[in-house]
Motif scaffolding. Structure first.
Motif, PDB file in Angstrom:
ATOM      1  N   GLY A 187      31.355 -40.667 -69.202  1.00  0.00           N
ATOM      2  CA  GLY A 187      30.935 -39.267 -69.229  1.00  0.00           C
ATOM      3  C   GLY A 187      30.207 -38.832 -70.476  1.00  0.00           C
ATOM      4  N   GLY A 188      30.385 -39.558 -71.590  1.00  0.00           N
ATOM      5  CA  GLY A 188      29.638 -39.259 -72.802  1.00  0.00           C
ATOM      6  C   GLY A 188      30.085 -38.025 -73.551  1.00  0.00           C
ATOM      7  N   GLY A 189      31.284 -37.538 -73.290  1.00  0.00           N
ATOM      8  CA  GLY A 189      31.777 -36.340 -73.966  1.00  0.00           C
ATOM      9  C   GLY A 189      32.303 -36.625 -75.361  1.00  0.00           C
ATOM     10  N   GLU A 190      32.704 -35.555 -76.038  1.00  0.00           N
ATOM     11  CA  GLU A 190      33.317 -35.667 -77.364  1.00  0.00           C
ATOM     12  C   GLU A 190      34.794 -35.979 -77.157  1.00  0.00           C
ATOM     13  N   ALA A 191      35.232 -37.153 -77.603  1.00  0.00           N
ATOM     14  CA  ALA A 191      36.595 -37.601 -77.313  1.00  0.00           C
ATOM     15  C   ALA A 191      37.659 -36.678 -77.893  1.00  0.00           C
ATOM     16  N   GLY A 192      37.371 -36.094 -79.051  1.00  0.00           N
ATOM     17  CA  GLY A 192      38.371 -35.269 -79.711  1.00  0.00           C
ATOM     18  C   GLY A 192      38.205 -33.781 -79.490  1.00  0.00           C
ATOM     19  N   ASP A 193      37.364 -33.386 -78.546  1.00  0.00           N
ATOM     20  CA  ASP A 193      37.154 -31.969 -78.271  1.00  0.00           C
ATOM     21  C   ASP A 193      38.475 -31.298 -77.880  1.00  0.00           C
ATOM     22  N   ALA A 194      38.780 -30.185 -78.522  1.00  0.00           N
ATOM     23  CA  ALA A 194      40.077 -29.536 -78.320  1.00  0.00           C
ATOM     24  C   ALA A 194      40.286 -29.114 -76.869  1.00  0.00           C
ATOM     25  N   GLY A 195      39.242 -28.589 -76.231  1.00  0.00           N
ATOM     26  CA  GLY A 195      39.375 -28.180 -74.847  1.00  0.00           C
ATOM     27  C   GLY A 195      39.629 -29.345 -73.920  1.00  0.00           C
ATOM     28  N   ARG A 196      38.936 -30.450 -74.167  1.00  0.00           N
ATOM     29  CA  ARG A 196      39.139 -31.641 -73.331  1.00  0.00           C
ATOM     30  C   ARG A 196      40.538 -32.224 -73.551  1.00  0.00           C
ATOM     31  N   LEU A 197      41.017 -32.191 -74.789  1.00  0.00           N
ATOM     32  CA  LEU A 197      42.370 -32.696 -75.062  1.00  0.00           C
ATOM     33  C   LEU A 197      43.415 -31.820 -74.379  1.00  0.00           C
ATOM     34  N   ALA A 198      43.190 -30.516 -74.380  1.00  0.00           N
ATOM     35  CA  ALA A 198      44.135 -29.612 -73.705  1.00  0.00           C
ATOM     36  C   ALA A 198      44.154 -29.874 -72.207  1.00  0.00           C
ATOM     37  N   ALA A 199      42.998 -30.168 -71.643  1.00  0.00           N
ATOM     38  CA  ALA A 199      42.940 -30.478 -70.212  1.00  0.00           C
ATOM     39  C   ALA A 199      43.674 -31.772 -69.907  1.00  0.00           C
ATOM     40  N   LEU A 200      43.551 -32.750 -70.793  1.00  0.00           N
ATOM     41  CA  LEU A 200      44.285 -34.001 -70.615  1.00  0.00           C
ATOM     42  C   LEU A 200      45.788 -33.752 -70.650  1.00  0.00           C
ATOM     43  N   ALA A 201      46.230 -32.965 -71.622  1.00  0.00           N
ATOM     44  CA  ALA A 201      47.662 -32.676 -71.745  1.00  0.00           C
ATOM     45  C   ALA A 201      48.189 -32.005 -70.488  1.00  0.00           C
ATOM     46  N   ALA A 202      47.370 -31.155 -69.877  1.00  0.00           N
ATOM     47  CA  ALA A 202      47.795 -30.487 -68.649  1.00  0.00           C
ATOM     48  C   ALA A 202      47.802 -31.441 -67.461  1.00  0.00           C
ATOM     49  N   GLN A 203      46.888 -32.413 -67.480  1.00  0.00           N
ATOM     50  CA  GLN A 203      46.788 -33.376 -66.377  1.00  0.00           C
ATOM     51  C   GLN A 203      47.926 -34.380 -66.393  1.00  0.00           C
ATOM     52  N   LEU A 204      48.303 -34.807 -67.595  1.00  0.00           N
ATOM     53  CA  LEU A 204      49.343 -35.830 -67.735  1.00  0.00           C
ATOM     54  C   LEU A 204      50.726 -35.175 -67.752  1.00  0.00           C
ATOM     55  N   ARG A 205      51.716 -35.903 -67.332  1.00  0.00           N
ATOM     56  CA  ARG A 205      53.085 -35.396 -67.348  1.00  0.00           C
ATOM     57  C   ARG A 205      53.729 -35.774 -68.679  1.00  0.00           C
ATOM     58  N   LEU A 206      53.762 -34.849 -69.599  1.00  0.00           N
ATOM     59  CA  LEU A 206      54.313 -35.119 -70.925  1.00  0.00           C
ATOM     60  C   LEU A 206      55.830 -34.963 -70.901  1.00  0.00           C
ATOM     61  N   SER A 207      56.509 -35.945 -71.465  1.00  0.00           N
ATOM     62  CA  SER A 207      57.961 -35.864 -71.553  1.00  0.00           C
ATOM     63  C   SER A 207      58.429 -35.659 -72.992  1.00  0.00           C
ATOM     64  N   ARG A 208      57.467 -35.683 -73.934  1.00  0.00           N
ATOM     65  CA  ARG A 208      57.778 -35.441 -75.339  1.00  0.00           C
ATOM     66  C   ARG A 208      56.666 -34.595 -75.949  1.00  0.00           C
ATOM     67  N   ASP A 209      56.923 -34.019 -77.087  1.00  0.00           N
ATOM     68  CA  ASP A 209      55.929 -33.232 -77.810  1.00  0.00           C
ATOM     69  C   ASP A 209      54.937 -34.179 -78.474  1.00  0.00           C
ATOM     70  N   ALA A 210      53.657 -34.092 -78.060  1.00  0.00           N
ATOM     71  CA  ALA A 210      52.649 -35.010 -78.595  1.00  0.00           C
ATOM     72  C   ALA A 210      52.465 -34.851 -80.099  1.00  0.00           C
ATOM     73  N   GLY A 211      52.784 -33.670 -80.626  1.00  0.00           N
ATOM     74  CA  GLY A 211      52.638 -33.450 -82.061  1.00  0.00           C
ATOM     75  C   GLY A 211      53.935 -33.557 -82.821  1.00  0.00           C
TER      76      GLY A 211
END
Length: 216
Positions: free
Chosen positions: A120-144
């Motif tokens: 896709g050629g996007g910015e890997a660390g873009d905050a909006g894209r990272l937030a979308a990933l976090a919403a897509q994945l099932r997190l069981s721990r705090d990533a930070g």
């Protein structure tokens, strides 16, 4: 055939790790195996061994990008350089480990994050894209959180302790294979190639070095 356990050490910043991830099923076709996908911090491995990453050496950076795009082309693997590279992979590594209670992630999670970077050629660390990933994945721990940060450090420290120096690296049956091109060598070993029963594997590093300060 006995099922083999493969530990696949990866960092999402590495295009070779992405290519190896995508090519793994084809490379090991006909074999029975189970894979543990284990995120590590490539930068820490390089620092420990006193190495620069390929993207930190300008002529090697240009070659690396050309080669990985060629490898994708010739192996039929979709790959596109992200908008910026290298980038800080820590948010992606921590996000990956937040989906699990131990140091290994599922193939689905690895695929999602690798393709986030290398398609896709996007910015890997873009905050909006990272937030979308976090919403897509099932997190069981705090990533930070401290627990995830400690897990990534533990994964990386354990890899260093076992002599790993880069990614992708594959551990199986007490041997380590490194790099995208190491897949063919690992497959040969798992298929029972007689070369691995000969003297060359163990004898290869067992010789003195004439380089000053070398421990080889």
């Amino acid at each position: 055939m006995t099922m083999k356990k493969i530990v696949f050490h990866l960092d999402f910043v590495s295009p070779y790790a992405y290519l190896a991830f995508e090519h793994l099923p084809q490379a090991l076709e006909g074999l029975s195996y189970d894979v543990a996908y284990r995120p590590v911090l490539l930068g820490a491995l390089l620092k420990h061994h006193g190495q620069l990453g390929p993207a930190e050496i300008p002529p090697k950076r240009a070659w690396t990008y050309r080669q990985v795009l060629w490898l994708g082309h010739t192996h039929g693997i979709a790959i596109e350089m992200p908008a910026s590279h290298p980038f800080n992979p820590l948010p992606l590594l921590r996000l990956a480990l937040a989906t699990t209670q131990d140091g290994d992630i599922s193939r689905y999670v690895a695929e999602t994050l690798f393709r986030h970077v290398w398609q896709g050629g996007g910015e890997a660390g873009d905050a909006g894209r990272l937030a979308a990933l976090a919403a897509q994945l099932r997190l069981s721990r705090d990533a930070g959180g401290d627990e995830v940060k400690a897990q990534l450090k533990a994964n990386t420290d354990a890899a260093i302790a076992r002599g790993l120096f880069g990614v992708p690296a594959f551990e199986v049956d007490g041997r380590c294979f490194w790099g995208f091109d190491g897949l063919a060598m690992m497959a040969a070993c798992l298929h029972g190639d007689a070369w691995f029963q000969g003297p060359d594997w163990d004898a290869a590093p067992a010789r003195p070095s004439l380089l000053r300060g070398s421990k080889a």
